[in-house]
Design a protein around this motif. Structure first.
Motif, PDB file in Angstrom:
ATOM      1  N   ILE A 180      -6.157   2.800  -0.867  1.00 10.86           N
ATOM      2  CA  ILE A 180      -4.758   2.976  -0.480  1.00 10.86           C
ATOM      3  C   ILE A 180      -3.891   1.802  -0.963  1.00 10.86           C
ATOM      4  O   ILE A 180      -2.795   2.019  -1.484  1.00 10.86           O
ATOM      5  CB  ILE A 180      -4.632   3.152   1.051  1.00 10.86           C
ATOM      6  CG1 ILE A 180      -5.486   4.331   1.529  1.00 10.86           C
ATOM      7  CG2 ILE A 180      -3.171   3.336   1.449  1.00 10.86           C
ATOM      8  CD1 ILE A 180      -5.166   5.667   0.877  1.00 10.86           C
ATOM      9  N   ARG A 182      -4.217  -0.007  -3.517  1.00 15.28           N
ATOM     10  CA  ARG A 182      -4.018   0.100  -4.956  1.00 15.28           C
ATOM     11  C   ARG A 182      -2.838   1.015  -5.279  1.00 15.28           C
ATOM     12  O   ARG A 182      -1.992   0.682  -6.114  1.00 15.28           O
ATOM     13  CB  ARG A 182      -5.294   0.654  -5.598  1.00 15.28           C
ATOM     14  CG  ARG A 182      -5.406   0.460  -7.078  1.00 15.28           C
ATOM     15  CD  ARG A 182      -6.773   0.898  -7.559  1.00 15.28           C
ATOM     16  NE  ARG A 182      -6.919   2.328  -7.520  1.00 15.28           N
ATOM     17  CZ  ARG A 182      -7.048   3.122  -8.583  1.00 15.28           C
ATOM     18  NH1 ARG A 182      -7.060   2.587  -9.797  1.00 15.28           N
ATOM     19  NH2 ARG A 182      -7.188   4.404  -8.462  1.00 15.28           N
ATOM     20  N   VAL A 183      -2.785   2.148  -4.569  1.00 15.67           N
ATOM     21  CA  VAL A 183      -1.692   3.091  -4.792  1.00 15.67           C
ATOM     22  C   VAL A 183      -0.367   2.502  -4.313  1.00 15.67           C
ATOM     23  O   VAL A 183       0.668   2.680  -4.964  1.00 15.67           O
ATOM     24  CB  VAL A 183      -1.968   4.418  -4.056  1.00 15.67           C
ATOM     25  CG1 VAL A 183      -0.714   5.277  -3.997  1.00 15.67           C
ATOM     26  CG2 VAL A 183      -3.095   5.178  -4.742  1.00 15.67           C
ATOM     27  N   MET A 184      -0.414   1.803  -3.191  1.00 20.18           N
ATOM     28  CA  MET A 184       0.819   1.253  -2.646  1.00 20.18           C
ATOM     29  C   MET A 184       1.210  -0.041  -3.368  1.00 20.18           C
ATOM     30  O   MET A 184       2.235  -0.649  -3.041  1.00 20.18           O
ATOM     31  CB  MET A 184       0.679   1.029  -1.131  1.00 20.18           C
ATOM     32  CG  MET A 184       0.281   2.283  -0.354  1.00 20.18           C
ATOM     33  SD  MET A 184       1.306   3.765  -0.697  1.00 20.18           S
ATOM     34  CE  MET A 184       2.590   3.597   0.558  1.00 20.18           C
ATOM     35  N   ARG A 189      -1.925  -5.638   1.568  1.00 16.81           N
ATOM     36  CA  ARG A 189      -2.276  -4.526   2.425  1.00 16.81           C
ATOM     37  C   ARG A 189      -3.794  -4.471   2.601  1.00 16.81           C
ATOM     38  O   ARG A 189      -4.293  -4.277   3.698  1.00 16.81           O
ATOM     39  CB  ARG A 189      -1.890  -3.225   1.737  1.00 16.81           C
ATOM     40  CG  ARG A 189      -1.008  -2.338   2.509  1.00 16.81           C
ATOM     41  CD  ARG A 189      -0.604  -1.252   1.530  1.00 16.81           C
ATOM     42  NE  ARG A 189       0.591  -0.612   1.950  1.00 16.81           N
ATOM     43  CZ  ARG A 189       0.618   0.400   2.811  1.00 16.81           C
ATOM     44  NH1 ARG A 189      -0.488   0.894   3.315  1.00 16.81           N
ATOM     45  NH2 ARG A 189       1.755   0.928   3.163  1.00 16.81           N
TER      46      ARG A 189
ATOM     47  N   ALA B 119      -5.270   9.533  -4.921  1.00 12.31           N
ATOM     48  CA  ALA B 119      -5.195   8.073  -4.911  1.00 12.31           C
ATOM     49  C   ALA B 119      -6.214   7.482  -5.879  1.00 12.31           C
ATOM     50  O   ALA B 119      -5.912   6.564  -6.640  1.00 12.31           O
ATOM     51  CB  ALA B 119      -5.423   7.532  -3.497  1.00 12.31           C
ATOM     52  N   TYR B 122      -5.081   7.807  -9.373  1.00 15.03           N
ATOM     53  CA  TYR B 122      -3.674   7.393  -9.469  1.00 15.03           C
ATOM     54  C   TYR B 122      -3.212   7.086 -10.883  1.00 15.03           C
ATOM     55  O   TYR B 122      -2.153   7.540 -11.312  1.00 15.03           O
ATOM     56  CB  TYR B 122      -3.440   6.162  -8.579  1.00 15.03           C
ATOM     57  CG  TYR B 122      -1.995   5.758  -8.466  1.00 15.03           C
ATOM     58  CD1 TYR B 122      -1.094   6.553  -7.777  1.00 15.03           C
ATOM     59  CD2 TYR B 122      -1.522   4.585  -9.048  1.00 15.03           C
ATOM     60  CE1 TYR B 122       0.238   6.197  -7.662  1.00 15.03           C
ATOM     61  CE2 TYR B 122      -0.185   4.215  -8.942  1.00 15.03           C
ATOM     62  CZ  TYR B 122       0.692   5.030  -8.245  1.00 15.03           C
ATOM     63  OH  TYR B 122       2.008   4.677  -8.139  1.00 15.03           O
ATOM     64  N   VAL B 134       2.818   8.321  -3.098  1.00 15.14           N
ATOM     65  CA  VAL B 134       3.203   7.122  -2.330  1.00 15.14           C
ATOM     66  C   VAL B 134       4.015   7.537  -1.098  1.00 15.14           C
ATOM     67  O   VAL B 134       3.774   7.061   0.019  1.00 15.14           O
ATOM     68  CB  VAL B 134       4.014   6.143  -3.217  1.00 15.14           C
ATOM     69  CG1 VAL B 134       4.651   5.047  -2.374  1.00 15.14           C
ATOM     70  CG2 VAL B 134       3.126   5.541  -4.303  1.00 15.14           C
ATOM     71  N   ILE B 137       1.721   9.178   1.574  1.00 14.52           N
ATOM     72  CA  ILE B 137       0.935   8.191   2.327  1.00 14.52           C
ATOM     73  C   ILE B 137       1.834   7.491   3.339  1.00 14.52           C
ATOM     74  O   ILE B 137       1.447   7.291   4.501  1.00 14.52           O
ATOM     75  CB  ILE B 137       0.270   7.177   1.362  1.00 14.52           C
ATOM     76  CG1 ILE B 137      -0.819   7.880   0.555  1.00 14.52           C
ATOM     77  CG2 ILE B 137      -0.314   5.997   2.143  1.00 14.52           C
ATOM     78  CD1 ILE B 137      -1.409   7.030  -0.576  1.00 14.52           C
ATOM     79  N   ARG B 168      -2.090   1.599   9.427  1.00 16.10           N
ATOM     80  CA  ARG B 168      -2.682   1.421   8.092  1.00 16.10           C
ATOM     81  C   ARG B 168      -4.191   1.326   8.168  1.00 16.10           C
ATOM     82  O   ARG B 168      -4.903   1.877   7.332  1.00 16.10           O
ATOM     83  CB  ARG B 168      -2.125   0.148   7.449  1.00 16.10           C
ATOM     84  CG  ARG B 168      -0.689   0.308   7.012  1.00 16.10           C
ATOM     85  CD  ARG B 168      -0.171  -0.975   6.391  1.00 16.10           C
ATOM     86  NE  ARG B 168       1.206  -0.790   5.937  1.00 16.10           N
ATOM     87  CZ  ARG B 168       1.945  -1.734   5.369  1.00 16.10           C
ATOM     88  NH1 ARG B 168       1.437  -2.951   5.193  1.00 16.10           N
ATOM     89  NH2 ARG B 168       3.167  -1.488   4.970  1.00 16.10           N
ATOM     90  N   SER B 172      -6.330   4.284   6.316  1.00 10.47           N
ATOM     91  CA  SER B 172      -7.244   3.942   5.222  1.00 10.47           C
ATOM     92  C   SER B 172      -8.696   4.028   5.693  1.00 10.47           C
ATOM     93  O   SER B 172      -9.582   4.386   4.908  1.00 10.47           O
ATOM     94  CB  SER B 172      -6.916   2.569   4.631  1.00 10.47           C
ATOM     95  OG  SER B 172      -7.056   1.557   5.589  1.00 10.47           O
TER      96      SER B 172
END
Lengths: 204, 204
Positions: A180, A182-184, A189, B119, B122, B134, B137, B168, B172
DNA sequence: GTCTATAAGATGATAGAC
DNA sequence: GTCTATCATCTTATAGAC
């Protein structure tokens, strides 16, 4: 040996077979960013500076390449875990060192853990790679369970559920956090989630 | 509307455009098991019973299909979350209902969450799909943070870090648990991790 | 809306010269 | 060990008939 480099590349450092190692190195980075289905011999050829056909000399089929990749990676991970066992001062430091490797991989061009990436593409993998992946995940969870057991015995870690279950939560939690984050586009994070997961089993 | 079916398929139930919906339905299942790079128009044609070329009538390019897929999925997820808000009796039940959707998806042919699958791939997604992912999520995390905030206010959930951070960790954590459980061929692994994650923020 | 036919390019892979 | 040349197949995509 620098831990991240080892984990990241699982480079074969043999006297002969240098090109083989370079191919595996490049292939691993490609898999970590685009997955097993997401790279081709052409991609490797571009980056390594030889022609597609020459890669078949080292790895006759893509399956052979993938198999060598994950087997080399598993060996390298084994060394890394033993290296943490040797270096870290205690179970908590071991968990932090482990989590840091993931953070460094993520910080290095937003690469995903090889395990997690192959896990996502599981249904597209040849049988041999599937087996190796399952074994590799089991390795990591077993190592984590051992560290957690050690931490409980030393009175440093909480025992909530079995060490095996705690190891599974931690491993899959770190993988998910990587995926997650990585995508954000935010390594912090990952770090925040990883720290919270570790802190959640610390005593006091 | 059955929650899992909605989440799982994000089916378009319009009076006209039935084939469009069937294509999206089949495409979604393919993405959930093999990823965006791992399926082709030929795969869809086989399953839906029309020719490859006919799919281009509904979705001129694969990017169009992917975009429609994730946009429809996001809408459907929004409905599911609102539906949980309407049905569940309290914040804890909401978290369990949310986690159960993932378990059902996993139990149905070992499918991964669409978000998690996209993801992983991505870097292989077109720009529009990346943006939508994005946003999706962020939607899920915002909803979870809201439920957690509600639970804290009601004296039912622990406040460790901010609700956003807890959301989060949970999101995740669930994605990672799905990813790994699927490879290890064991839905109960997912359930055990998901339960532990929820229990870890329960008061007493 | 669906079909057949076809295109242009990528993909994993092989043969054989150097 | 690396190269050029070539292969069959798959991929996304288009044109035009029905």
């Amino acid at each position: 040996m620098e831990l991240h480099a080892c984990y990241a590349n699982a480079m074969q450092t043999r006297t002969f077979g240098e090109m083989r190692g370079r191919i595996l190195d490049v292939a691993q980075r490609l898999v970590q960013s685009r997955g097993y289905m997401g790279f081709s011999y052409a991609d490797i050829a571009d980056r390594v500076g030889i022609r597609k056909a020459s890669i078949h000399h080292h790895f006759p089929t893509k399956g052979d390449l993938g198999q060598a990749l994950i087997e080399g990676f598993r060996r390298a991970c084994g060394e890394v875990l033993r290296s943490i066992d040797g270096d870290a001062r205690g179970p908590i430091e071991k968990l932090r060192a482990y989590s840091d490797i993931f953070a460094k991989t993520l910080a290095d061009e937003g690469r995903m853990c090889l395990c997690g990436m192959l896990a996502a593409g599981y249904e597209t993998l040849p049988e041999g790679m599937r087996r190796e992946l399952v074994a590799e995940i089991a390795d990591h969870e077993a190592w984590l369970a051992g560290v957690i057991r050690e931490g409980i015995a030393a009175g440093l870690l909480l025992e909530v559920g079995s060490p095996r279950e705690q190891a599974r939560i931690l491993f899959s939690g770190l993988e998910g956090a990587m995926l997650i984050a990585r995508v954000m586009g935010d390594v912090d994070r990952y770090r925040a989630v990883a720290d919270a997961l570790i802190r959640s089993i610390l005593i006091e």
